[in-house]
Design a protein around this motif. Sequence first.
Motif, PDB file in Angstrom:
ATOM      1  N   ASN A 125       0.826  -1.205   0.000  1.00  0.00           N
ATOM      2  CA  ASN A 125       0.000   0.000   0.000  1.00  0.00           C
ATOM      3  C   ASN A 125       0.864   1.261   0.000  1.00  0.00           C
ATOM      4  O   ASN A 125       0.570   2.232  -0.703  1.00  0.00           O
ATOM      5  CB  ASN A 125      -0.929   0.008   1.224  1.00  0.00           C
ATOM      6  N   ARG A 126       1.952   1.242   0.787  1.00  0.00           N
ATOM      7  CA  ARG A 126       2.830   2.421   0.868  1.00  0.00           C
ATOM      8  C   ARG A 126       3.639   2.608  -0.411  1.00  0.00           C
ATOM      9  O   ARG A 126       3.850   3.741  -0.857  1.00  0.00           O
ATOM     10  CB  ARG A 126       3.771   2.305   2.064  1.00  0.00           C
ATOM     11  N   ILE A 127       4.114   1.504  -0.992  1.00  0.00           N
ATOM     12  CA  ILE A 127       4.838   1.619  -2.264  1.00  0.00           C
ATOM     13  C   ILE A 127       3.928   2.201  -3.333  1.00  0.00           C
ATOM     14  O   ILE A 127       4.331   3.085  -4.103  1.00  0.00           O
ATOM     15  CB  ILE A 127       5.392   0.241  -2.699  1.00  0.00           C
ATOM     16  N   GLU A 128       2.693   1.731  -3.371  1.00  0.00           N
ATOM     17  CA  GLU A 128       1.747   2.261  -4.363  1.00  0.00           C
ATOM     18  C   GLU A 128       1.566   3.766  -4.205  1.00  0.00           C
ATOM     19  O   GLU A 128       1.523   4.508  -5.191  1.00  0.00           O
ATOM     20  CB  GLU A 128       0.402   1.555  -4.239  1.00  0.00           C
ATOM     21  N   ALA A 129       1.477   4.226  -2.971  1.00  0.00           N
ATOM     22  CA  ALA A 129       1.275   5.662  -2.720  1.00  0.00           C
ATOM     23  C   ALA A 129       2.439   6.484  -3.285  1.00  0.00           C
ATOM     24  O   ALA A 129       2.223   7.516  -3.948  1.00  0.00           O
ATOM     25  CB  ALA A 129       1.108   5.919  -1.229  1.00  0.00           C
ATOM     26  N   TYR A 130       3.675   6.032  -3.047  1.00  0.00           N
ATOM     27  CA  TYR A 130       4.842   6.780  -3.579  1.00  0.00           C
ATOM     28  C   TYR A 130       4.935   6.636  -5.095  1.00  0.00           C
ATOM     29  O   TYR A 130       5.339   7.582  -5.788  1.00  0.00           O
ATOM     30  CB  TYR A 130       6.131   6.298  -2.914  1.00  0.00           C
TER      31      TYR A 130
END
Length: 256
Positions: A181-186
């Motif tokens: 989820n965090r990788i997708e956000a960046y």
Amino acid sequence: MQNNIFSGLFVGQNLVVLKEVDSTNTFLKNSLSNSKPLPEGTVIMAEDQYAGRGQRENTWHAEPGKNLTFSILLNPTFLSAQQQFDLTRAVSMGVYDALYPLLRDSLKIKWPNDVYYQDKKLGGMLIENILQGAQIKHAVVGIGININQENFHPGAVNATSLKKILQKDYDLQYILAEICNRIEAYYLQLKAGKLQFVRDLYISRLYRLNERHWYKSNEKKFEGIIKNVQPGGLLMVEHDGQEYTYNLKEIEFLDD
């Protein structure tokens, strides 16, 4: 295999869990050559990866079922070959953000893309980009994070894990979902053109930033201070009154 703990738009929505594989990166690259295209955001997770690789052709040793070893397929066609390191930044910070609530300010990103707790290595990644002309067509993002492993290969002198640090077991799929989820956000920040935002944040989380430590390059040891990372990914280190730039294989971090 759908998995509703992945709250992002696409990363992890297609999750494939393998009992055993040589390398999730190799499996994913081989899958790309099949006639049916995989959706962007596909995650290949292995319970046992017996030939995982790290930077500098290092082998990644992971105890089966104890750690996260997985690869993500991304299609960053909006990035040029010269912007490959921006993807490295985005992935590194996605992992950092997912682990930060557990480890707080002792967590750092060691250039180029290892995750450190104090002076111990918690994980790392290997991004293999497939270019089409001057653009990145596919990126196979391999990530290994030590989660519940307590005993490490004698050669892995500086390895640690969440369990060694915090003395408890963690749910692998929950942490996997957080990282994705965090990788997708960046990644979406990069897609929106916010490269400078991602670059500045990456620098602020860098291991040994603005600190004096020992390094080695061309068989010469020296005390230096990491000052910055250039847009293309070269590390800037100040020593002997000047600033020098280094590529991945040109500088070694030494213990003080």
